[in-house]
Design a protein around this motif. Structure first.
Motif, PDB file in Angstrom:
ATOM      1  N   LYS A   1      34.352  13.307  22.431  1.00 54.32           N
ATOM      2  CA  LYS A   1      34.174  13.031  23.865  1.00 54.32           C
ATOM      3  C   LYS A   1      34.838  11.732  24.281  1.00 54.32           C
ATOM      4  O   LYS A   1      35.546  11.666  25.281  1.00 54.32           O
ATOM      5  N   ASN A   2      34.613  10.680  23.513  1.00 48.43           N
ATOM      6  CA  ASN A   2      35.212   9.386  23.859  1.00 48.43           C
ATOM      7  C   ASN A   2      36.403   9.126  22.939  1.00 48.43           C
ATOM      8  O   ASN A   2      36.249   8.704  21.797  1.00 48.43           O
ATOM      9  N   ARG A   3      37.594   9.357  23.453  1.00 50.43           N
ATOM     10  CA  ARG A   3      38.786   9.289  22.601  1.00 50.43           C
ATOM     11  C   ARG A   3      39.140   7.867  22.180  1.00 50.43           C
ATOM     12  O   ARG A   3      39.951   7.674  21.281  1.00 50.43           O
TER      13      ARG A   3
ATOM     14  N   HIS B  67      43.910  11.602  27.633  1.00 53.56           N
ATOM     15  CA  HIS B  67      42.901  12.613  27.300  1.00 53.56           C
ATOM     16  C   HIS B  67      41.902  12.856  28.415  1.00 53.56           C
ATOM     17  O   HIS B  67      41.180  13.855  28.361  1.00 53.56           O
ATOM     18  N   LYS B  68      41.815  11.984  29.422  1.00 58.05           N
ATOM     19  CA  LYS B  68      40.730  12.148  30.396  1.00 58.05           C
ATOM     20  C   LYS B  68      40.899  13.408  31.237  1.00 58.05           C
ATOM     21  O   LYS B  68      39.927  13.966  31.722  1.00 58.05           O
ATOM     22  N   GLU B  69      42.142  13.881  31.381  1.00 55.40           N
ATOM     23  CA  GLU B  69      42.341  15.081  32.194  1.00 55.40           C
ATOM     24  C   GLU B  69      42.242  16.369  31.380  1.00 55.40           C
ATOM     25  O   GLU B  69      42.344  17.457  31.920  1.00 55.40           O
TER      26      GLU B  69
ATOM     27  N   SER C 102      42.234   7.497  26.054  1.00 56.49           N
ATOM     28  CA  SER C 102      41.646   8.227  27.183  1.00 56.49           C
ATOM     29  C   SER C 102      42.626   8.332  28.350  1.00 56.49           C
ATOM     30  O   SER C 102      42.476   9.196  29.206  1.00 56.49           O
ATOM     31  N   GLU C 103      43.613   7.484  28.361  1.00 52.97           N
ATOM     32  CA  GLU C 103      44.626   7.523  29.420  1.00 52.97           C
ATOM     33  C   GLU C 103      45.173   8.941  29.609  1.00 52.97           C
ATOM     34  O   GLU C 103      45.278   9.446  30.708  1.00 52.97           O
TER      35      GLU C 103
END
Lengths: 180, 308
Positions: free
Chosen positions: A99-101, A61-63, A58-59
């Motif tokens: 959604k949650n990588r 992927h969140k953007e 998510s580091e």
């Protein structure tokens, strides 16, 4: 007389249902949990074999806005190639959650941690999963009568290319005539 | 000179003086080694069979060996005599559908069990067999050396001591230097072995090996955790064999054998045959299992199986 039969029948149905439920519960327990020891809580498992610095996903992927369209990745993760693993039928989001990588995704939609990846593999490879849980498939190290360590599927099989690579053998023994 | 006196010059006559001289010389040579720090030569010479030793006698012997090995290999060496664990009968499983013949087990065993590097001794022999022939030992090859394994059309079968329940090797020993312990491990007392090699001739699996020369074991590579009946350094002229790594496995929190731990494909299984929940029992009850040379009634506790 009819009364008594009815009671007996009800009783039998009740018994068989509860037995069925028990068996079902045992089956669920088998498929959902890692191998357990009677003596202590669980086996030791080394952490999943991530590439250095890649987790948490998510580091990065969140953007990004998730794109569920099946496509070839050309910018990132180009080094990951699905091979010998039904690559025609499958792509990233069959196992990785949209959604949650930081999670994997089962067919049921349930999100699971990378430490539980055996449940993901076990969806298709049920026989291997069964053997792995009882210690036949895969390698266990440590104490044969005590604390053991088992490995996740991904420790030995690259999940994107699971077939074992060939190895160079160690040197053959010397022939007796050459031993002086 | 009389005839009698003449004969005396040619015939040896044992006189009191000569007998005393000889005796003194003999005793002198016997005591001599005591001076140059190898008193253990005589102690080991008069040592009894391991099974006849009492607890205190064993302790003396183990201490003597520890001292001797520590001096020779220049590091603290431990020699254990751990006995069998109650309620344990060891069994070994080998998955023929997984083994790729990489020989990691062979060298893992050599390192753990202090085998001689030169001349070379290997307790595990990996046989290459053709898939179309099946387990046909007459056409097996142990000197295969391709660039990579596994090879097309072949499978591999490692052979080591099968720890028979009915071992032919122990029956032929003329001095009872080898026997089966109650946990099923067949052991050798290297101090009692006379090196006649009858056991090697009797073993149908080729699992016993003879030290033709003083074992070449570099001090740096010597494993200092040893067992008297297992992996302690062997003298020249004795037979040795696999002991299921008894220095590791015969503990309340026993480690797996070394060959199992180095196997890169997880083909090796080990455990207690008397424990219904053990991995090895699971294998025997659920998989296709065979034992080698079943017709000889040796009843091995080494089980080959196919997991797929």
């Amino acid at each position: 007389m009819i009364h008594r039969r009815l009671v007996l029948a009800c009783f039998l149905v009740f018994i068989s249902l509860s037995v069925f439920e028990l068996a079902e519960a045992a089956r669920r327990e088998f498929w959902l949990t890692p191998p357990k020891l009677e003596s202590d809580e669980s086996y030791m498992v080394p952490p999943p074999p991530f590439t250095e610095g890649i987790f948490p996903c998510s580091e990065c992927h969140k953007e990004m806005t998730p794109n569920p369209k099946r496509r070839e990745l050309t910018e990132e993760h180009t080094n990951i190639q699905l091979k010998n693993h039904a690559e025609k039928e499958r792509w990233c989001l069959d196992c990785h959650d949209l959604k949650n990588r930081d999670k994997l995704r089962l067919v049921s939609g349930e999100q699971i941690d990378f430490t539980e990846s055996y449940r993901l593999c076990g969806q298709c490879h049920g026989d291997k999963y069964r053997d792995w849980k009882t210690g036949i498939h895969g390698k266990r190290t440590g104490q044969w009568n005590g604390k053991k360590q088992y490995l996740l599927c991904a420790h030995c099989h690259n999940p994107h290319n699971p077939r074992f690579k060939k190895l160079q053998p160690k040197p053959p023994p010397m022939r007796p005539e050459n031993i002086r | 000179m009389s005839d009698m006196e003449k004969r005396d010059e040619h015939v040896f006559r044992l006189t009191r003086r000569k007998a005393l001289k000889g005796l003194a010389l003999g005793i002198g040579t016997m005591v001599l080694p005591a001076k140059d720090a190898s008193a253990s030569v005589w102690e080991s010479f008069f040592q009894k069979n391991f099974r006849e030793l009492g607890k205190s006698e064993r302790r003396v012997i183990l201490e003597r060996l520890e001292k001797e090995y520590s001096a020779r290999y220049k590091k603290p060496v431990r020699v254990k005599d751990t006995g069998p664990i109650e309620g344990v009968l060891y069994g070994y499983g080998l998955d023929l559908s997984r083994c790729i013949g990489c020989r990691r087990c062979v060298y893992g065993c050599v390192t753990e069990n202090n085998q001689s590097r030169d001349p070379q001794i290997h307790w595990i022999k990996v046989l290459r067999l053709a898939k179309e022939r099946g387990v046909d030992l007459e056409h097996s090859e142990q000197y295969y050396n391709p660039a990579t394994v596994p090879e097309e059309g072949h499978f591999y079968m490692p052979v080591q001591c099968h720890q028979c329940e009915n071992p032919p090797c122990t029956k032929v020993c003329p001095v009872q230097a080898t026997w089966k312990e109650i946990d099923g491990i067949v052991v050798v007392d290297y101090n009692w072995c006379i090196g006649c090699r009858y056991c090697m001739a009797a073993c149908p699996y080729g699992a016993r090996h003879f030290n033709w020369k003083k074992p070449g074991l570099p001090a740096g590579e010597m494993n200092p955790e040893t067992h008297y009946l297992g992996n302690r350094p062997r003298p020249v002229g004795v037979v040795e064999k696999c002991t299921f790594c008894m220095q590791r496995t015969r503990e309340p929190d026993g480690m797996y054998p070394a060959c199992l731990e180095v196997c890169p494909v997880g083909a090796r299984k080990f455990g207690n045959l008397l424990d219904p929940t053990s991995e090895i029992r699971n294998v025997i009850e659920n998989k296709r299992v065979f034992i080698l040379k079943e017709d000889l009634n040796t009843q091995p506790k080494f089980y080959y199986f196919y997991s797929v």
